[in-house]
Write an enzyme that holds these catalytic residues in place. Structure first.
Site, PDB file in Angstrom:
ATOM      1  N   ASP A   1      47.217 -35.927  65.614  1.00  0.00           N
ATOM      2  CA  ASP A   1      47.840 -35.062  64.622  1.00  0.00           C
ATOM      3  C   ASP A   1      49.337 -35.313  64.524  1.00  0.00           C
ATOM      4  O   ASP A   1      50.066 -35.084  65.474  1.00  0.00           O
ATOM      5  CB  ASP A   1      47.585 -33.612  65.007  1.00  0.00           C
ATOM      6  CG  ASP A   1      47.967 -32.652  63.896  1.00  0.00           C
ATOM      7  OD1 ASP A   1      48.572 -33.091  62.917  1.00  0.00           O
ATOM      8  OD2 ASP A   1      47.654 -31.463  64.010  1.00  0.00           O
TER       9      ASP A   1
ATOM     10  N   ASP B   1      51.334 -34.716  57.415  1.00  0.00           N
ATOM     11  CA  ASP B   1      50.475 -33.937  58.305  1.00  0.00           C
ATOM     12  C   ASP B   1      49.041 -34.444  58.258  1.00  0.00           C
ATOM     13  O   ASP B   1      48.320 -34.179  57.302  1.00  0.00           O
ATOM     14  CB  ASP B   1      50.535 -32.469  57.900  1.00  0.00           C
ATOM     15  CG  ASP B   1      49.813 -31.566  58.879  1.00  0.00           C
ATOM     16  OD1 ASP B   1      49.316 -32.067  59.905  1.00  0.00           O
ATOM     17  OD2 ASP B   1      49.737 -30.362  58.625  1.00  0.00           O
TER      18      ASP B   1
END
Length: 441
Positions: A312, A99
């Site tokens: 992201d 992440d």
């Protein structure tokens, strides 16, 4: 981040004792947050402190040296990038969601001997690791509103440092902050890193936090660069394909095109801005060869911080602020309006969905191109412009970020498929390179 529910960009909500953390939700049903608290109580080592361990310049003391790692692995991809890392001494393989929108890394912890209930087989057993230690309440990170890291921390009943981490979709993780090594091989391991050791979480996998924060895994381990290659996700509900993940030098990087990562000084910090995200200069969008009439200001942070564009890995789809989203939707309506599934919204997120032949709809839409500075582009071909969300429905993988309470443009992992994406921390840039990520690369 995402925990198979990609979450990403998080905003801290302060309280007198602890904080709550929000993340951009993945298009999954929202879960209600659980508000109970607890503490881990493993009868194990506690990390000791000395004046030499944590001087006032806290970040410089996290890792004494700056080793160079070259580690290659694979990951499974469904809605998130699930990597396996060898953690502890001897190493225990842990599944974690890669992440780039999160700072805190955490793993699932269960003391398996004797278990009160059967823990997940992949959970980490601290009692088996000689390098594991729990941070005490006296640790600098356990001070509420610590200026170095706005993590919700408190002191538990055992005088150990406890954290509570809540996400916007209700996903949560809480437990103790610990120090533990990542052991890549017999000859190569990190110094002990700050991690979360979660005994109570709604998700099966942990999080590998890789943003620009000083306590992210990348920062603590002094990773100079890392990269991943996400394969095409096809056949909804079938076996997860594998992609490639590098820590350190990528042999393919000579062919990458780079954009700069924007940095923000303390004086530039704004309420809606995530200063630790990989923020880039996006300049436009094309659909079917037609440049949409979107001001470049829609892709840049305004005076309040709204509008930044970030890359992201922890969010599945791409989300755009209203000005950009409306122009995309107008063009989709112009091209294939009669074919839109009326009144349908996939998981409170995507509303440009279709029942018909996805190949024909893709042909009518054409390729979509996300344009960045220096002429760098992410090309989403017409063959994969729609995502199969099940039940014969296919959706354009773009949602309206402000409807989710996130005032940012987020380029999610669905639009990073068949690309090398490299985060070059040493030179503050992100690189992109076309690839067939289903192959061993």
């Amino acid at each position: 981040m995402a925990l198979c529910n990609s979450f990403l960009l998080f905003f801290m909500l302060f309280s007198s004792i602890s904080l709550s953390t929000q993340r951009t939700p993945n298009p999954k049903p929202y879960k209600q947050p659980l508000n109970h608290s607890f503490s881990l109580s493993f009868p194990l080592r506690t990390a000791t402190l000395s004046q030499h361990s944590f001087p006032s310049k806290f970040a410089s003391s996290l890792v004494a040296s700056k080793p160079s790692y070259n580690y290659r692995s694979s990951f499974k991809y469904s809605m998130a990038l699930i990597v396996s890392l060898p953690i502890g001494t001897p190493p225990q393989t842990q599944q974690m969601v890669l992440d780039t929108g999160s700072q805190l890394s955490w793993i699932q912890c269960h003391n398996k001997a004797p278990p009160r209930k059967s823990p997940p087989t992949a959970s980490f057993d601290p009692s088996l690791s000689s390098s594991f230690s729990i941070l005490p309440c006296t640790h600098p990170l356990c001070k509420p509103r610590n200026p170095d890291f706005t993590l919700p921390t408190s002191c538990d009943q055992n005088r150990l440092c406890h954290y509570s981490y809540f996400y916007a979709d209700g996903t949560y993780a809480e437990g103790n902050l610990v120090r533990e090594k990542v052991t890549f091989s017999r000859s190569q391991s990190t110094s002990p890193l700050i991690l979360g050791c979660s005994k109570d979480s709604a998700e099966a996998d942990g999080i590998l936090g890789m943003n620009l924060g000083r306590l992210s895994f990348a920062s603590q381990a002094h990773i100079s660069r890392f990269s991943y290659c996400i394969p095409i996700r096809q056949n909804y509900g079938k076996r997860m394909p594998s992609g490639s993940f590098y820590l350190g030098q990528n042999p393919n990087s000579h062919a990458f095109q780079y954009v700069n990562v924007l940095t923000f000084s303390q004086s530039q910090r704004m309420p809606n801005l995530d200063p630790l995200a990989y923020t880039v200069n996006m300049v436009g969008i094309r659909i079917g060869g037609r440049k949409l009439n979107i001001s470049t200001s829609a892709f840049r942070a305004d005076a309040g911080g709204s509008g930044q564009t970030l890359i992201d890995s922890g969010t599945l789809y791409t989300y755009l602020v209203d000005e950009a989203y409306k122009k995309v939707r107008e063009e989709v309506v112009r091209l294939v309006g009669p074919k839109l599934k009326k009144g349908y919204v996939y998981e409170q997120s995507l509303d440009m969905c279709f029942d018909g032949d996805e190949t024909e709809i893709g042909r009518l839409l054409g390729d979509m191109v996300l344009e960045f500075e220096k002429g760098v582009e992410i090309v989403v071909t017409k063959e994969r412009i729609l995502d199969d969300v099940g039940g014969g429905v296919h959706c354009l993988g773009i949602g309206r970020s402000e409807a989710l309470g996130v005032p940012s443009n987020i380029i999610g992992n669905f639009h990073q498929q068949n690309l090398w994406v490299e985060f070059d921390l040493a030179n503050r840039r992100v690189g992109f390179g076309k690839a067939d990520c289903s192959r061993s690369v």
